[in-house]
Design a protein around this motif. Structure first.
Motif, mmCIF file in Angstrom:
data_model
loop_
_atom_site.group_PDB
_atom_site.id
_atom_site.type_symbol
_atom_site.label_atom_id
_atom_site.label_comp_id
_atom_site.label_asym_id
_atom_site.label_seq_id
_atom_site.Cartn_x
_atom_site.Cartn_y
_atom_site.Cartn_z
ATOM 1 N N ARG A 1 0.957 -1.122 -0.020
ATOM 2 C CA ARG A 1 -0.139 0.178 0.229
ATOM 3 C C ARG A 1 1.323 1.484 0.252
ATOM 4 O O ARG A 1 0.300 2.359 0.002
ATOM 5 N N TYR A 2 1.886 1.247 -0.056
ATOM 6 C CA TYR A 2 3.269 2.398 -0.190
ATOM 7 C C TYR A 2 2.605 3.206 -0.638
ATOM 8 O O TYR A 2 1.860 4.634 -0.831
ATOM 9 N N ARG A 3 2.615 2.629 -1.731
ATOM 10 C CA ARG A 3 2.001 3.530 -3.165
ATOM 11 C C ARG A 3 0.692 4.267 -3.359
ATOM 12 O O ARG A 3 0.625 5.844 -3.599
ATOM 13 N N ARG A 4 -0.354 3.980 -2.622
ATOM 14 C CA ARG A 4 -1.018 4.174 -2.306
ATOM 15 C C ARG A 4 -1.580 5.684 -1.125
ATOM 16 O O ARG A 4 -1.748 6.825 -1.278
ATOM 17 N N PHE A 5 -0.548 5.206 -0.136
ATOM 18 C CA PHE A 5 -0.537 6.251 0.807
ATOM 19 C C PHE A 5 0.426 7.520 0.763
ATOM 20 O O PHE A 5 -0.130 8.464 0.964
ATOM 21 N N ILE A 6 1.534 6.772 -0.137
ATOM 22 C CA ILE A 6 2.277 8.338 -0.444
ATOM 23 C C ILE A 6 1.214 9.564 -1.411
ATOM 24 O O ILE A 6 1.216 10.361 -1.541
ATOM 25 N N ASN A 7 0.728 8.485 -2.419
ATOM 26 C CA ASN A 7 -0.287 9.134 -3.287
ATOM 27 C C ASN A 7 -1.070 10.097 -2.558
ATOM 28 O O ASN A 7 -1.649 11.315 -3.316
ATOM 29 N N LEU A 8 -1.905 9.626 -1.416
ATOM 30 C CA LEU A 8 -2.967 10.169 -0.453
ATOM 31 C C LEU A 8 -2.587 11.656 0.070
ATOM 32 O O LEU A 8 -2.618 12.552 0.104
ATOM 33 N N LEU A 9 -0.878 11.151 0.540
ATOM 34 C CA LEU A 9 -0.052 11.898 1.214
ATOM 35 C C LEU A 9 0.136 13.706 0.417
ATOM 36 O O LEU A 9 0.270 14.418 0.139
ATOM 37 N N VAL A 10 0.803 12.612 -1.301
ATOM 38 C CA VAL A 10 0.494 14.171 -2.338
ATOM 39 C C VAL A 10 -0.828 14.535 -2.505
ATOM 40 O O VAL A 10 -0.884 16.073 -2.531
ATOM 41 N N ALA A 11 -1.453 13.900 -2.437
ATOM 42 C CA ALA A 11 -3.315 15.244 -2.872
ATOM 43 C C ALA A 11 -3.458 15.797 -1.904
ATOM 44 O O ALA A 11 -4.513 17.081 -2.409
ATOM 45 N N LYS A 12 -3.202 15.649 -0.863
ATOM 46 C CA LYS A 12 -3.450 16.534 0.495
ATOM 47 C C LYS A 12 -3.276 17.480 0.391
ATOM 48 O O LYS A 12 -2.755 18.130 1.671
ATOM 49 N N GLY A 13 -1.308 17.113 -0.219
ATOM 50 C CA GLY A 13 -0.341 18.219 0.235
ATOM 51 C C GLY A 13 0.390 18.511 0.844
ATOM 52 O O GLY A 13 0.865 19.785 1.038
ATOM 53 N N LEU A 14 0.661 16.977 1.556
ATOM 54 C CA LEU A 14 1.125 16.956 2.897
ATOM 55 C C LEU A 14 3.077 16.481 2.522
ATOM 56 O O LEU A 14 3.774 16.855 3.236
ATOM 57 N N VAL A 15 3.034 15.804 1.038
ATOM 58 C CA VAL A 15 4.397 15.135 0.667
ATOM 59 C C VAL A 15 3.974 15.776 -1.078
ATOM 60 O O VAL A 15 3.521 16.203 -1.493
ATOM 61 N N HIS A 16 5.594 16.110 -1.249
ATOM 62 C CA HIS A 16 5.836 15.933 -2.613
ATOM 63 C C HIS A 16 6.764 15.084 -3.138
ATOM 64 O O HIS A 16 7.754 14.782 -2.080
ATOM 65 N N VAL A 17 6.129 14.459 -4.572
ATOM 66 C CA VAL A 17 7.450 13.582 -5.077
ATOM 67 C C VAL A 17 8.126 13.878 -6.185
ATOM 68 O O VAL A 17 7.103 14.938 -6.718
ATOM 69 N N TYR A 18 9.317 13.593 -6.682
ATOM 70 C CA TYR A 18 10.358 14.069 -8.059
ATOM 71 C C TYR A 18 11.009 13.302 -7.984
ATOM 72 O O TYR A 18 11.222 11.726 -7.032
ATOM 73 N N LEU A 19 11.198 12.475 -9.359
ATOM 74 C CA LEU A 19 12.240 11.899 -10.066
ATOM 75 C C LEU A 19 13.068 12.696 -10.217
ATOM 76 O O LEU A 19 13.445 14.178 -10.778
ATOM 77 N N ARG A 20 14.471 12.211 -9.211
ATOM 78 C CA ARG A 20 15.997 12.268 -9.996
ATOM 79 C C ARG A 20 16.834 10.807 -10.839
ATOM 80 O O ARG A 20 16.956 10.470 -10.444
ATOM 81 N N GLY A 21 16.851 10.340 -11.843
ATOM 82 C CA GLY A 21 16.991 9.815 -12.532
ATOM 83 C C GLY A 21 15.883 9.319 -12.467
ATOM 84 O O GLY A 21 14.476 9.270 -13.100
ATOM 85 N N ARG A 22 16.249 7.613 -12.404
ATOM 86 C CA ARG A 22 14.904 6.592 -12.106
ATOM 87 C C ARG A 22 14.304 6.667 -10.866
ATOM 88 O O ARG A 22 13.791 6.075 -10.553
ATOM 89 N N THR A 23 15.138 7.542 -9.801
ATOM 90 C CA THR A 23 14.856 6.817 -8.071
ATOM 91 C C THR A 23 13.717 7.975 -7.962
ATOM 92 O O THR A 23 14.153 9.344 -7.802
ATOM 93 N N VAL A 24 12.300 7.598 -6.860
ATOM 94 C CA VAL A 24 11.708 8.558 -6.667
ATOM 95 C C VAL A 24 12.430 9.217 -5.353
ATOM 96 O O VAL A 24 12.612 8.529 -4.766
ATOM 97 N N HIS A 25 11.962 10.788 -5.345
ATOM 98 C CA HIS A 25 12.759 11.068 -4.116
ATOM 99 C C HIS A 25 11.093 11.997 -3.402
ATOM 100 O O HIS A 25 10.298 11.915 -4.292
ATOM 101 N N LEU A 26 11.458 11.386 -1.840
ATOM 102 C CA LEU A 26 10.165 12.627 -0.569
ATOM 103 C C LEU A 26 10.350 13.381 -0.224
ATOM 104 O O LEU A 26 11.170 13.359 0.438
#
Length: 183
Positions: A95-120
Motif C-alpha cells: 500500500r506504500y504507493r497508495r499512501f504516498i499518493n494520498l499524502l501528495v493529494a492532501k498537499g503534505l508530501v511532494h514527489v519527484y524523480l531524479r534519474g530513476r529514483t523517486v524522492h519524497l
C-alpha cells in the motif's frame, strides 16, 4: 473489543499509516540535506524498523547504539503488529504507493524523480501536520523513534538494504509474499 479486533482496525486505518509515514518523511526530509528521502526502498526499510520496534532495538545494537533508546514497551514485544511481506527488495507494504499518493493529494508530501529514483519531500503543510501529530501522545513515540532512525540509520538506500539483510538474515529465507512477523 479483542486485541485482534483492535489490531485489525489499526491495520486497516489508512490515516494511521499515512501519519506514521508523514512523521518519518518529516524527520528524514530535513532542509540540511536535499530535503527528501531517496527512494521507496529506503522508505520501506526505515518503516520496517519503525513498525517493528523490537527490530529497531536490534538494529540500534548492530549500529553500536543503545537499544534502550527505542523504549520498547512489553506489549510491543508480544502484540500482533501490522503485517508486511517479504518483497523482492525486502520488507514491503503493497500500500506504500497508495499512501504516498494520498499524502501528495492532501498537499503534505511532494514527489519527484531524479534519474530513476523517486524522492519524497515534505511540504510546509506537511511539516505543520507532522508537528501537530508529534504533539499528540499517540504519535510521540513514533516521532522519537523516527528521530532515532535518522540519527543512527540515515544511510543510502543500498547501504540500508545491505544493513537490513546483515542484521536480519532470517528475512532472506522468507519466500516472496510471505508475511513478516516480528523477527
Amino acid at each position: 473489543m479483542s486485541l485482534f479486533s483492535v489490531t485489525a482496525s489499526v491495520e486497516n486505518n489508512d490515516l494511521f499509516h499515512m501519519s506514521r509515514l508523514l512523521l518519518l518523511i518529516d524527520v528524514f526530509a530535513t532542509p540540511s540535506g536535499d530535503g527528501s528521502i531517496e527512494g521507496l526502498t529506503k522508505l520501506a526499510k526505515l518503516d520496517f524498523l519503525l513498525r517493528y520496534p523490537a527490530n529497531l532495538e536490534r538494529a540500534l545494537s548492530a549500529r553500536g547504539a543503545k537499544a534502550e533508546e527505542a523504549q520498547v514497551l512489553d506489549f510491543e514485544r508480544t502484540s500482533v503488529e501490522a503485517s508486511m511481506v517479504r518483497f523482492k527488495y525486502g520488507p514491503w507494504d503493497f500500500r506504500y504507493r497508495r499512501f504516498i499518493n494520498l499524502l501528495v493529494a492532501k498537499g503534505l508530501v511532494h514527489v519527484y524523480l531524479r534519474g530513476r529514483t523517486v524522492h519524497l519531500g515534505i511540504t510546509p503543510a506537511g511539516r505543520e501536520s507532522a508537528r501537530l501529530l508529534a504533539a499528540d501522545e499517540i504519535f510521540t513515540t513514533l516521532r522519537e523513534r523516527s528521530t532515532l532512525l535518522k540519527r543512527h540509520l540515515d544511510l543510502g538506500a543500498t547501504a540500508l538494504m545491505q544493513f537490513i539483510y546483515r542484521t536480519f538474515p532470517e528475512l532472506i529465507n522468507l519466500a516472496y509474499g510471505e508475511t513478516i512477523n516480528e523477527l
